[in-house]
Design a protein around this motif. Sequence first.
Motif, PDB file in Angstrom:
ATOM      1  N   MET A   1      26.901  69.011  25.390  1.00  0.00           N
ATOM      2  CA  MET A   1      28.260  68.450  25.251  1.00  0.00           C
ATOM      3  C   MET A   1      28.213  67.147  24.464  1.00  0.00           C
ATOM      4  SD  MET A   1      30.597  70.354  26.288  1.00  0.00           S
ATOM      5  CE  MET A   1      32.227  69.842  25.883  1.00  0.00           C
ATOM      6  N   LYS A   2      29.296  66.859  23.773  1.00  0.00           N
ATOM      7  CA  LYS A   2      29.409  65.585  23.055  1.00  0.00           C
ATOM      8  C   LYS A   2      30.269  64.635  23.886  1.00  0.00           C
ATOM      9  CE  LYS A   2      29.584  68.316  18.797  1.00  0.00           C
ATOM     10  NZ  LYS A   2      30.547  68.918  17.844  1.00  0.00           N
ATOM     11  N   PHE A   3      29.716  63.455  24.170  1.00  0.00           N
ATOM     12  CA  PHE A   3      30.431  62.507  25.023  1.00  0.00           C
ATOM     13  C   PHE A   3      30.629  61.156  24.347  1.00  0.00           C
ATOM     14  CE2 PHE A   3      28.325  65.112  28.461  1.00  0.00           C
ATOM     15  CZ  PHE A   3      29.491  65.628  29.010  1.00  0.00           C
ATOM     16  N   ALA A   4      31.782  60.541  24.646  1.00  0.00           N
ATOM     17  CA  ALA A   4      32.058  59.168  24.195  1.00  0.00           C
ATOM     18  C   ALA A   4      32.793  58.428  25.301  1.00  0.00           C
ATOM     19  CB  ALA A   4      32.907  59.181  22.920  1.00  0.00           C
ATOM     20  N   GLY A   5      32.631  57.109  25.330  1.00  0.00           N
ATOM     21  CA  GLY A   5      33.323  56.280  26.329  1.00  0.00           C
ATOM     22  C   GLY A   5      34.187  55.225  25.656  1.00  0.00           C
ATOM     23  N   ARG A   6      35.017  54.579  26.460  1.00  0.00           N
ATOM     24  CA  ARG A   6      35.934  53.535  25.940  1.00  0.00           C
ATOM     25  C   ARG A   6      35.177  52.259  25.602  1.00  0.00           C
ATOM     26  NH1 ARG A   6      38.837  51.088  29.770  1.00  0.00           N
ATOM     27  NH2 ARG A   6      40.585  50.187  28.660  1.00  0.00           N
ATOM     28  N   MET A   7      35.399  51.726  24.419  1.00  0.00           N
ATOM     29  CA  MET A   7      34.847  50.417  24.060  1.00  0.00           C
ATOM     30  C   MET A   7      35.364  49.345  25.027  1.00  0.00           C
ATOM     31  SD  MET A   7      32.904  50.815  21.459  1.00  0.00           S
ATOM     32  CE  MET A   7      32.599  51.865  20.045  1.00  0.00           C
ATOM     33  N   ASN A   8      36.662  49.436  25.351  1.00  0.00           N
ATOM     34  CA  ASN A   8      37.274  48.374  26.161  1.00  0.00           C
ATOM     35  C   ASN A   8      36.811  48.362  27.613  1.00  0.00           C
ATOM     36  OD1 ASN A   8      38.591  47.301  24.008  1.00  0.00           O
ATOM     37  ND2 ASN A   8      40.559  48.305  24.411  1.00  0.00           N
ATOM     38  N   SER A   9      36.125  49.445  28.043  1.00  0.00           N
ATOM     39  CA  SER A   9      35.568  49.417  29.400  1.00  0.00           C
ATOM     40  C   SER A   9      34.575  48.265  29.526  1.00  0.00           C
ATOM     41  CB  SER A   9      34.871  50.743  29.713  1.00  0.00           C
ATOM     42  OG  SER A   9      35.828  51.780  29.810  1.00  0.00           O
ATOM     43  N   PHE A  10      33.886  47.946  28.424  1.00  0.00           N
ATOM     44  CA  PHE A  10      32.973  46.793  28.402  1.00  0.00           C
ATOM     45  C   PHE A  10      33.677  45.530  27.919  1.00  0.00           C
ATOM     46  CE2 PHE A  10      29.918  50.326  28.117  1.00  0.00           C
ATOM     47  CZ  PHE A  10      29.041  49.963  29.118  1.00  0.00           C
ATOM     48  N   ILE A  11      34.415  45.668  26.801  1.00  0.00           N
ATOM     49  CA  ILE A  11      34.995  44.476  26.150  1.00  0.00           C
ATOM     50  C   ILE A  11      35.969  43.751  27.089  1.00  0.00           C
ATOM     51  CG2 ILE A  11      36.455  43.707  24.224  1.00  0.00           C
ATOM     52  CD1 ILE A  11      35.159  46.012  22.568  1.00  0.00           C
TER      53      ILE A  11
END
Length: 309
Positions: free
Chosen positions: A1-11
């Motif tokens: 599977m291809k996965f991505a997460g939110r940048m703003n979860s860290f920022i």
Amino acid sequence: MKFAGRMNSFIHKGDVDIFQTIEKYRNMKGITHLEFNYPEHIAPNDMQKLIDCIGDMKVNGVATRFKNHFVAGEFTNPNQDICRDAVQLCKDAVDACVQLHGEVLTVWLGFDGFDYAFQIDYEEKWNATIKAYQEVADYANEKGIKVSIEYKPFEPRAFSMIDGIGLTLLALQEINRPNVGVTLDFCHMLMKNESPAYSLALAARNGKLFGLHMNDGYRVMDSGLIFGSVNTPQALEFVYYLKKYNYDGVVFFDSFPFREDAQKEIEMNIEMFNRLSQTVDKIGMDKIAEVVAKQDGVASQGLILEMLK
Ligand SMILES: [Mn+2]
């Protein structure tokens, strides 16, 4: 599977910038793709520096973020100059997507809608929405970029112009461009009281499922909880239909770890998705299809029990 997460979860935690966030995703197990907001994550930074930082990581695409300038509407703003600004922002986001080697521009028009009776001329504003999407789609098509409509029923407006899967599919028909499709956000579907897997099937049957925003919630608001945490049977059914339609795009987790450790929360999303996916595989597509063919609620619940074993 291809996965991505939110940048703003860290920022949004306040202690890292976009460059440090990219590094965190590079080192996170399971993450394969990056997803940026435009202009938010891109315009304030040097493009070459971003490209260098991304290195050999893949970019899924760019999502538009319209700020207060557009508070009275993006494509339906009463001020025509601001409508033009909104179309231009989308075109600039397409250019950024090309430079980052992304594939999809995700458009969420949070301010296009209405709050009061007699506030807008519905037909005029619907037509303006279609026309603006056509202009953005044609610009994107020349550059080999897909455009994906992320619908949401309400919030921040009381009513959105494109509020659910039905209006999205109507809009896609009228926009009539091969490079325009839909991004399904699990919480947004719940807020509209949709059955997420039904929305998936309606989008995918015509090859229009261009993106996913996975999360979960309790229907009344955009809670952004961990995928599968609340509506587990619906999440299982959703994963089953992703497999049935051979979805091979990116699974982006649009969840909000306000109080949680961001890294652990994203990893738990990936683990939830993988576990639900394994559960579907373990039972088998044919066996699930047999149960569905019965149209028997008790048999369906029996299947869910077996999945939860
Ligand atoms: Mn979303």
